[in-house]
Scaffold this motif. Structure first.
Motif, PDB file in Angstrom:
ATOM      1  N   ARG A 159      95.286  32.498  82.359  1.00 48.32           N
ATOM      2  CA  ARG A 159      93.844  32.498  82.607  1.00 48.32           C
ATOM      3  C   ARG A 159      93.056  32.758  81.324  1.00 48.32           C
ATOM      4  N   THR A 160      93.598  33.572  80.423  1.00 50.72           N
ATOM      5  CA  THR A 160      92.922  33.819  79.153  1.00 50.72           C
ATOM      6  C   THR A 160      92.860  32.547  78.319  1.00 50.72           C
ATOM      7  N   VAL A 161      93.985  31.838  78.251  1.00 51.16           N
ATOM      8  CA  VAL A 161      94.023  30.577  77.506  1.00 51.16           C
ATOM      9  C   VAL A 161      93.142  29.534  78.185  1.00 51.16           C
ATOM     10  N   GLN A 162      93.173  29.484  79.508  1.00 53.75           N
ATOM     11  CA  GLN A 162      92.330  28.532  80.238  1.00 53.75           C
ATOM     12  C   GLN A 162      90.862  28.722  79.886  1.00 53.75           C
ATOM     13  N   GLU A 163      90.422  29.976  79.805  1.00 52.48           N
ATOM     14  CA  GLU A 163      89.027  30.255  79.478  1.00 52.48           C
ATOM     15  C   GLU A 163      88.651  29.671  78.119  1.00 52.48           C
ATOM     16  N   LYS A 164      89.548  29.800  77.143  1.00 53.31           N
ATOM     17  CA  LYS A 164      89.290  29.258  75.808  1.00 53.31           C
ATOM     18  C   LYS A 164      89.297  27.730  75.813  1.00 53.31           C
ATOM     19  N   VAL A 165      90.272  27.159  76.501  1.00 52.32           N
ATOM     20  CA  VAL A 165      90.435  25.702  76.491  1.00 52.32           C
ATOM     21  C   VAL A 165      89.312  25.013  77.260  1.00 52.32           C
ATOM     22  N   GLU A 166      88.825  25.644  78.324  1.00 56.55           N
ATOM     23  CA  GLU A 166      87.696  25.071  79.069  1.00 56.55           C
ATOM     24  C   GLU A 166      86.487  24.872  78.155  1.00 56.55           C
ATOM     25  N   LYS A 167      86.249  25.817  77.281  1.00 55.38           N
ATOM     26  CA  LYS A 167      85.110  25.703  76.363  1.00 55.38           C
ATOM     27  C   LYS A 167      85.308  24.529  75.410  1.00 55.38           C
ATOM     28  N   GLU A 168      86.528  24.339  74.935  1.00 49.43           N
ATOM     29  CA  GLU A 168      86.809  23.219  74.037  1.00 49.43           C
ATOM     30  C   GLU A 168      86.691  21.889  74.779  1.00 49.43           C
ATOM     31  N   ALA A 169      87.045  21.879  76.067  1.00 46.30           N
ATOM     32  CA  ALA A 169      86.918  20.659  76.864  1.00 46.30           C
ATOM     33  C   ALA A 169      85.454  20.259  77.019  1.00 46.30           C
ATOM     34  N   VAL A 170      84.582  21.241  77.250  1.00 47.60           N
ATOM     35  CA  VAL A 170      83.145  20.958  77.345  1.00 47.60           C
ATOM     36  C   VAL A 170      82.629  20.450  76.004  1.00 47.60           C
ATOM     37  N   ARG A 171      83.049  21.096  74.931  1.00 47.36           N
ATOM     38  CA  ARG A 171      82.630  20.675  73.591  1.00 47.36           C
ATOM     39  C   ARG A 171      83.047  19.226  73.327  1.00 47.36           C
ATOM     40  N   THR A 172      84.265  18.886  73.682  1.00 45.93           N
ATOM     41  CA  THR A 172      84.785  17.535  73.469  1.00 45.93           C
ATOM     42  C   THR A 172      84.006  16.515  74.280  1.00 45.93           C
ATOM     43  N   ARG A 173      83.755  16.826  75.534  1.00 46.93           N
ATOM     44  CA  ARG A 173      83.035  15.892  76.406  1.00 46.93           C
ATOM     45  C   ARG A 173      81.626  15.620  75.892  1.00 46.93           C
ATOM     46  N   HIS A 174      80.942  16.663  75.464  1.00 46.85           N
ATOM     47  CA  HIS A 174      79.560  16.470  75.006  1.00 46.85           C
ATOM     48  C   HIS A 174      79.509  15.813  73.631  1.00 46.85           C
TER      49      HIS A 174
END
Length: 383
Positions: free
Chosen positions: A259-274
């Motif tokens: 869950r800790t890693v997921q929290e970090k990766v979710e932010k990078e996924a949003v950054r990538t999409r935008h």
């Protein structure tokens, strides 16, 4: 070294997948080497290489990411005075051309303990098991669809001391699983030839969510993991779910790390999409990038208000059903199902204690429950 987005044009979802693998392996290896075992075995069950851009170093392939990550951890701990740590790499691939590339890659890195297995993963399980004879084994299972004979794989995973990360190809399952022509192959994937009856008896939902639920049930039945938690990875260019990464672990620590890693990766996924949207529209964003990331993750990311509400309900319900349950195991059970972290559950516990809905004792000076703190249901009149 983390993956570089410039190597993943048109397959940015694989960048997010490899970023998660990189960060989870890093955290898991540090914890393992400093406590449980001096030996870390990494198994890549469907190693490829497939659609890679970096054909010289394969930095956008999972096996190369694993080597870079685990060797960095080993060297870091060696510099900190932890000698004798060992990492083994076991790569399996069925495509002869890819096997040749894997073997060439391994020959160029004689300093690493790399063994390449040719053929179907399911046909190499005994050899791979023997090559991971001791230590902790992390198995990365990343097929291109559902062409997996899961009964054999489950037996392999159950026999090892370790964890696994399974890439559930949600888009392909969602598109094809309801078609009778694939019933036999889905049955092999679920280790259940009679899966259709259970599938059709389930409440309405997408094919992929129902197959995912059946797969997890079979994994639990096969005792390959105590906890099975997952996260969705979306195709950034189309904003729809492409895959789900499932972690299988017997450790509550593994769930927390996930869950800790997921929290970090979710932010990078949003950054990538935008970043893709900005590039394709040729228009600048109205809001700063950090503000966009915060807005989207606060809406449906790890620890968002909806997930905290779900976790609160589940925690209070469980305490009511199992009075005196220890906080540590309870936290792991909740995190398995709900994208929250221990920090969120600490706050949930203390908030509901103040409200009189939970009862537990804390030592002087302690503000949050420890893993062995016992919890009981309370009432508002207990305040």
């Amino acid at each position: 070294m983390p993956p570089k987005i410039e190597n993943y044009h048109g397959r940015e979802q694989s960048f997010i997948k490899h970023l998660f693998l990189n960060k989870y392996l890093e955290s898991a290896a540090y914890k393992l080497f400093q406590g449980r075992s001096p030996v870390f075995n990494f198994v890549d069950a469907f190693a490829g290489p497939w659609r890679v851009s970096d054909t010289n170093r394969y930095s956008d392939a999972s096996f190369s990411q694993a080597i870079e990550t685990l060797e960095t951890v080993r060297r870091s701990l060696l510099d900190m005075g932890r000698p004798g740590l060992k990492v083994r790499f076991r790569f399996c691939e069925r495509n002869p051309a890819s096997v040749a590339k894997l073997r060439e890659f391994a020959a160029q890195k004689p300093e690493f303990d790399i063994q390449v297995f040719s053929g179907q993963f399911e046909d190499n399980l005994d050899g791979i098991r023997a090559a991971c004879r001791d230590g902790f084994t992390f198995t990365f299972i990343d097929p291109t669809g559902w062409n997996v004979e899961s009964a054999k794989v489950f037996e392999f995973l159950r026999s090892l001391n370790g964890e696994f990360l399974f890439n559930f190809m949600a888009e392909e399952v969602n598109r094809h699983a309801g078609w009778d022509g694939v019933a036999a192959s889905v049955g092999r994937f679920l280790a259940d030839p009679a899966w259709k009856d259970a599938f059709e008896a389930m409440p309405e939902g997408s094919n992929e969510t129902k197959i995912l639920q059946l797969l997890k049930a079979k994994m639990k039945e096969a005792r390959v993991a105590t906890y099975l938690t997952d996260m969705a990875i979306r195709k950034p260019r189309e904003d729809r779910i492409k895959m789900r990464l499932i972690l299988g672990t017997h450790s509550g620590i593994g769930v927390e790390v996930f869950r800790t890693v997921q929290e970090k990766v979710e932010k990078e996924a949003v950054r990538t999409r935008h970043a893709i949207q900005t590039e394709e529209s040729r228009q600048s964003q109205l809001f700063p990038e950090d503000q966009i990331i915060a807005f989207e993750t606060d809406r449906d990311g790890v620890g968002c208000s909806a997930h905290v509400g779900w976790a609160t309900e589940l925690l209070l319900q469980t305490v009511s059903q199992r009075p005196g349950v220890a906080f540590g195991p309870l936290a792991s059970e909740v995190m398995e199902l709900v994208p929250v972290r221990t920090t969120h559950l600490n706050k949930i516990a203390t908030t509901n204690r103040k409200a009189g809905l939970l009862r537990f004792d804390l030592p002087n000076g302690k503000r949050t429950p420890s893993p062995d703190t016992r919890l009981w249901a309370g009432t508002a009149s207990d305040k």
